[in-house]
Write a protein that holds these residues in place. Structure first.
Motif, PDB file in Angstrom:
ATOM      1  N   GLN A  72      35.367  46.018  54.708  1.00  0.00           N
ATOM      2  CA  GLN A  72      36.393  46.465  53.773  1.00  0.00           C
ATOM      3  C   GLN A  72      37.746  46.473  54.483  1.00  0.00           C
ATOM      4  N   VAL A 203      36.333  43.474  49.259  1.00  0.00           N
ATOM      5  CA  VAL A 203      35.392  43.071  50.302  1.00  0.00           C
ATOM      6  C   VAL A 203      36.072  42.018  51.159  1.00  0.00           C
ATOM      7  N   PRO A 240      30.696  47.652  49.635  1.00  0.00           N
ATOM      8  CA  PRO A 240      31.283  47.556  48.293  1.00  0.00           C
ATOM      9  C   PRO A 240      30.378  46.680  47.428  1.00  0.00           C
TER      10      PRO A 240
ATOM     11  N   GLN B  72      39.900  52.498  51.626  1.00  0.00           N
ATOM     12  CA  GLN B  72      38.614  51.824  51.671  1.00  0.00           C
ATOM     13  C   GLN B  72      37.836  52.329  52.888  1.00  0.00           C
ATOM     14  N   GLY B 202      33.385  51.346  47.122  1.00  0.00           N
ATOM     15  CA  GLY B 202      34.464  50.459  47.516  1.00  0.00           C
ATOM     16  C   GLY B 202      35.839  51.093  47.490  1.00  0.00           C
ATOM     17  N   PRO B 240      41.486  48.072  46.331  1.00  0.00           N
ATOM     18  CA  PRO B 240      40.283  47.620  45.616  1.00  0.00           C
ATOM     19  C   PRO B 240      40.479  47.867  44.112  1.00  0.00           C
TER      20      PRO B 240
END
Lengths: 360, 360
Positions: A72, A203, A240, B72, B202, B240
């Motif tokens: 991440q 990601v 994630p 994250q 995430g 994210p």
């Protein structure tokens, strides 16, 4: 109505992928759960995870010498995570600066050691040049050489990857990963945030040669220490999961398209059409040297910049979105990632020609 | 058919949320783009982002003294990110150990400085106790005191939060955030990974008091430096986006449920039903002291552990999933987060009674 989306990232995704994700949202393959709801340790998600890894390995032809990790933090996260993982014994690296992103990488690395600028592609016109190997002035025994192989903001792509012998090459390939075949054996580390060609933001794919897993600084956070992540199959912390699932759907879509050789041919066609339109006109200009022009991110300027707002408004009215250039360089930028269809580029060049005819 | 999902995380999400996400997958509010495809700098996502922040602030009654950040890396990421952000001038902290997660936090902090164990809730029966303030032996002038306010694996929840005066209290609230009202003013930092009560894995929510933004170590990665993240409204690196969108849908769902006071009443009812069933039987046992029993994660053991596999197989046949306890403690665990309905707990206790009647 779906628009044509030229965003630099997060960016357009294949409609097939989005439709499948929507269909499976409440119940993945009869499991009675959506993918977001699955334990990352359960058999359903383990299958999703391992298929994504296998498909990516096959698509990119990743050799057995390299591990694929899901982390991440994106490319900016890696700017710190890379030195934290590679400065353990030699806290110094060399940087080839080809644009705004490699500049950021070099600056962040200074927190952890020496960050020598080996070459720069900056010219009077901005970042327009990708220095060839002969221009790189490497320092003595660096831990690695860092290169951003596609500069999203400046539209500079590096196609010739030199062999550095024992010095590991670390590549930020965020904005062109999966756009064409790459010889992974040439890289010590190749990484990319997902939000361009891989899937949704959240990601980061890190492909790392196994012998580099043992060079971390003592204070590298465990969740970002490649060795720990690798030893735990990218599940040291909760991954994630949904971002990995979407990436997996994109990988399968890419395989249906014929893989990276087929997608490269389409990307060349799309980029050629757009650059040809720009070059055929004195109304539009792209300043990047031809051999380093990005196939993914095409920045261009109107010769008369007072028309920028008109251009963008007219584009939006036709459903051509996210064409404004990055604030640091201005002008326009069309990001034409894998999921942007040829029809989008055709619609854009048609609009560009009409706009020029009207205003030239 | 949707199952009853007792996963410890990633975990069940409200069906309404999943349906809306599926409906909007290809076209969010007529924008012609799905949320995954939106630039994080565009007006559409900026709206999603700011509504999520506002709704969370309202739900948790976050005072103006505290900022809300989206990061994250989850709780395990924060194990390093917290000391990296707070050890700048005083590289030492105190840890109250209430279970497996606070143990991990303490161990990771040792990378960055001193990590003194101020109290432990470990007894002969495992982690069954949440030490009261009178049991905490604080060191001299620590940078902060760390407490995991709900231990997901051990099922230990801390309800009494002491006032530590000038010493900031840092809470890992990953597995019970949003399950009940909390007095945020008591915390210097409160954080949680999303994959229990917030949304999908995430994204990490970090709520931090503003005067603590200036205490980072020099080598804290920029993408995880709270001050930098705060100054950039959680967009220093690409956030994210989809995980924030799903969190925002969950926040709106929580508001429709009546907010945290209403959800707490439902959570008390669910937990009471399950603990009452366990306590009324000698066939099942929960070892946690009553005042520290988690309302979110209910571990329990069969008195005759040779029946564990039978129990799980029978549960699965009824659509009661993910009841296996964490491998480090064994037995069973029912995680009954906000999105797990009362009907799921009713179905579970009914099954438990039948299983007991058959085998006792």
């Amino acid at each position: 109505m779906r628009v044509f989306n030229f965003s630099a990232g997060p960016a357009a995704l294949p409609e097939e992928v989005l439709r499948q994700a929507a269909d499976e949202m409440l119940d993945w393959h009869g499991s009675g759960m959506g993918v977001m709801e699955m334990s990352h340790r359960g058999p359903e998600f383990m299958q999703i995870h391992s298929e994504a890894l296998l498909d990516l390995r096959e698509l990119m032809q990743v050799p057995a010498s390299h591990q694929i990790l899901f982390l991440q933090g994106g490319g900016i996260g890696e700017n710190a995570i890379v030195p934290l993982n590679l400065f353990g014994t030699k806290p110094r690296a060399d940087f080839v600066i080809t644009g705004s992103w490699s500049q950021k990488s070099q600056k962040e690395a200074l927190k952890y050691g020496a960050a020598h600028i080996a070459a720069t592609g900056r010219t009077e016109a901005g970042f327009t040049h990708s220095p060839a190997r002969s221009e790189w002035k490497l320092s003595d025994d660096p831990a690695y050489v860092h290169l951003c192989t596609n500069e999203t903001i400046d539209g500079v792509e590096t196609f010739e990857i030199p062999d550095l012998g024992d010095i590991p090459l670390v590549a930020d390939a965020s904005s062109h990963i999966l756009s064409r075949p790459m010889d992974i054996a040439k890289y010590g580390v190749l990484y990319g945030g997902a939000q361009k060609n891989i899937g949704m933001a959240g990601v980061t794919v890190v492909i790392v040669r196994e012998d580099l897993l043992d060079r971390a600084m003592a204070l590298c956070p465990s969740a970002f220490e490649w060795k720990t992540v690798a030893a735990n199959n990218s599940m040291y912390n909760t991954p994630p999961t949904y971002a990995i699932y979407i990436a997996g759907l994109v990988f399968k879509w890419l395989k249906r398209q014929g893989g990276l050789t087929a997608i490269e041919a389409r990307n060349i066609e799309k980029a050629q059409l757009l650059y040809d339109t720009i070059d055929a006109s004195s109304f539009y200009v792209n300043k990047v040297e031809r051999r380093a022009r990005s196939r993914m991110n095409v920045p261009f300027f109107l010769a008369d910049e007072t028309r920028n707002d008109d251009f963008l408004a007219g584009a939006k009215a036709r459903g051509l979105l996210q064409l404004k250039g990055h604030k640091s360089v201005g002008g326009m930028r069309a990001s034409i990632y894998n999921a942007v269809p040829l029809e989008a580029v055709q619609a854009l060049v048609e609009y560009m020609k009409e706009f020029e005819a009207k205003h030239a």
